[in-house]
Structures are given as structure tokens and as C-alpha cells.
Enzyme design. Sequence first.
Site, short mmCIF file in Angstrom:
data_model
loop_
_atom_site.label_atom_id
_atom_site.label_comp_id
_atom_site.label_asym_id
_atom_site.label_seq_id
_atom_site.Cartn_x
_atom_site.Cartn_y
_atom_site.Cartn_z
N HIS A 38 -27.11 6.90 10.15
CA HIS A 38 -28.12 5.92 10.74
C HIS A 38 -28.15 5.81 12.31
CE1 HIS A 38 -30.00 1.88 10.57
NE2 HIS A 38 -29.68 1.82 11.78
N GLU A 39 -27.08 5.75 12.82
CA GLU A 39 -26.95 5.57 14.41
C GLU A 39 -27.46 6.91 14.88
OE1 GLU A 39 -26.89 2.92 15.86
OE2 GLU A 39 -25.98 1.69 14.02
#
Length: 420
Positions: free
Chosen positions: A18-19
Site C-alpha cells: 500500500h505505502e
Amino acid sequence: MDTFIAVIIMFGVLVAVHEWGHLYVAKKAGILCREFAIGFGPKIFTTKRNETVYTVRLLPLGGFVRMAGEDPEEVQIKPGYEIGLVFQEDGRVGEIIVNNKSKHPEAKVVSVERIDLEERLFIQAYGDEEEGLQTFHVGEKCDLIVDEQPEQIAPLNRQFRSKSPLRKALAIFAGPFMNFVLAFVVFVLIGIISGVPQNQAAFGELQDDSPAKEAGMKQGDEITSIEGQPVDSWQEMTSVIQKHPNEEINVEFTRGGEQLSASVETYSRTIEASGQEVGMVGVRAPVDHSVLGSIQYGGSQVIEVTTVIFDTLGMIFTGDFSLDFVSGPVGIYNYTGEAASMGMVVLIQFAAMLSVNLGIVNLLPLPALDGGRLLFIGYEAVRGKPVDPQKEGMIHFFGFALLFLLILVVTWNDINNFFL
């Protein structure tokens, strides 16, 4: 302990992907990303590569990418401040010592008169009385040294707030998007490795010592009827078999174009939810290992999981919603343990479903979530100028506080359901 390790690895991968989505698109947009963090709280691992510090933190409950200009800069140097300047080979300022100047005897100590570290990149300051007011040019990658910790300055063109609404939105949306991509890839790999179940009236893998195997049946046999009842799908076939627990049934099938039949003695199995006994013959559904079939399976699984999540969220508006439909850290830990006990494939499937869940939840238009930030960016695009950063930051802070409160409530509900 195995469950704990599984949870840490699973959450670590989901958060990292995600990051990484945020990080990759932000860097492509020219935004200075100061930190890429997995977890919150105290740092337990730190390394720096290029302009970004990569950290692993103690509490594995999320992560973040700290982009320059997304929030107000923490270090501000004003006229009258005494600072130390360390110069690069080209004569530009390479380091600005904000405090502890005594630890940097090589630094030139000056008193700031004017300073611009965002647009013109210069410092006007007084040094010795003989030198008078001097102008120093600052390098684009100059470091501010605060408490012996360096932090690179962010010229305006490297800041999040200077980018167009489209580039901002892409940098924010990239995080949840990567969760959908991860889930899709995982489902595709599962399809290729384990096979995609097919709804055909045929036998897949036969278990050792199964009634079907003892009756002489083989994998790939195409079932045409059971007890005289025609069947056209796996669902129809199993439905008929389940109606005959502990009975001898006649199975008609084709093998290599030849019509055959066999008598199979079923065994019974009790369904825990209903207590009903059903017939079994010890075979699995036929599967497809093709790449195209696996790609279709990956897409359909992502859509199916997404639909279930939106149906659950829709219950909020119909009044049918209950906290029992959602899980916090305790519930996820418990479900992860159950999935892990069923094997690696089931655990990976659960992780893929959780990845879709993470992507959707982050896109909800709530403060502190990616969806809330996208809402502000959309408002900026319509209005023509951004919301005041301090006001937006305050709204996100309160949103985070409410989100944390919700997590506590859901966690308490999980504890009641699983342990009390």
C-alpha cells in the site's frame, strides 16, 4: 506464536505494498518523500536510500509515507536566528546547523536576516562585523541538522502542495490501488498453482481409499447421471450425492468417449452449521491450471470480495448493520489463526481478501483516510485553490482520533465475541 508471526508478515506485506504505491507515484511526480514507514511508534529499524528514510516501527498497525509539503514543515528558521553553515564544493550551503553548533567547528556561524528555502534558495545573514550582510546560495539538497538529525530541505517544486490536483490525487489513490493489484496477483497465482475450481459434472482429484477410487473411477471421469438423475454441473452432482449418505449409488459416466457405470458406496459427513448428514464419495472438483483461466479467476474474485464488502457497508443505510460484521485487530488475529490452520493456500487467500478490504476502507471519504484526502483534493480542483493546510490537518487529526476510538470499540466487541 505461529499465528502471531503470520499476522506480522501478512500485515507487513499488505501495508508495505500500500505505502509503496504512494511512494512510487509521489516520486514519479517529483515529490520529496522524507520517510517510508511500516508501523507506528518508536523506530526499531532505520536505513536511508537516496532521499528517503525507510523505517520499521514498533506497532504494526499501519504505515505512512511522509511527503514534503503535505503537512506544514516542522523546522522554521526566522530572522534573528543564529545558525551554522557548512558549504559544498561548489560554494553553496550543503548543511544548515540549527542547534548544537558547537559540535560543528567547521560551520560558519551567522545571524539570519532573510531566508528563503522554498523558492529562491538563499540566506542573507551577518557573520563577522567586518563582513557585514552576506548572501549565501543554498543547494537544492541541503540538509537541516536538528539535534544531529539531518532532514533535507524541500524546495517548493518538490513539495506535495505545489503539485496539480491530478498528481496529488494519483499519489494518494496509488496506495489503495496497489492493494487491489496485490489481491488480483495473489488470486491469479493461486489459480495457476492450485487450479481454478470448475463447475463441471466431472471428478477431479480422488482421495486415497475413497469410495469413488475403490469403485474403479478415475480423475477426469465425466458424470452423466446419478441414480438415474441427469447432472450437468459440479453443483448438481454434489447435491444429488449429498442426498444419499451411507448408501450405494449408481453412477453413470463417460471415459474416453466410452459410456460406463459404477456402484459407489457413499460415506456420511455432518455439517456443523445445521447438524445435517450428507453423502460423500471422496473427490474434489475438477480444476483448470491455465493462465487465462487464472487471470479470469483473479478478476472475478476481486470483484466478488468487493461486492460483499460494499453490501456490508450498505447495511449502514438500511439499518441492518452490526459491529459483528466488522473486525478489529483481535478479530483479524483470530481469523488469521483459523486460516493458517487450514493451510498456506487458505491463509494466502485470506490475505488477498484482507488486501481488498484494506483498499476499500482506505478509499472511504473519511478524514485521516486516503478517501478523505481525495475529497479535499477534489474540493481544491473545483474551488481552484487548496484548503488551508492547518485547517485540513486539524480535520484529519480529529478524524484519526475518531477512527482510533472506533478501533477500540470494535476490538472490545471482538474480545467479547471470542473470549468472554
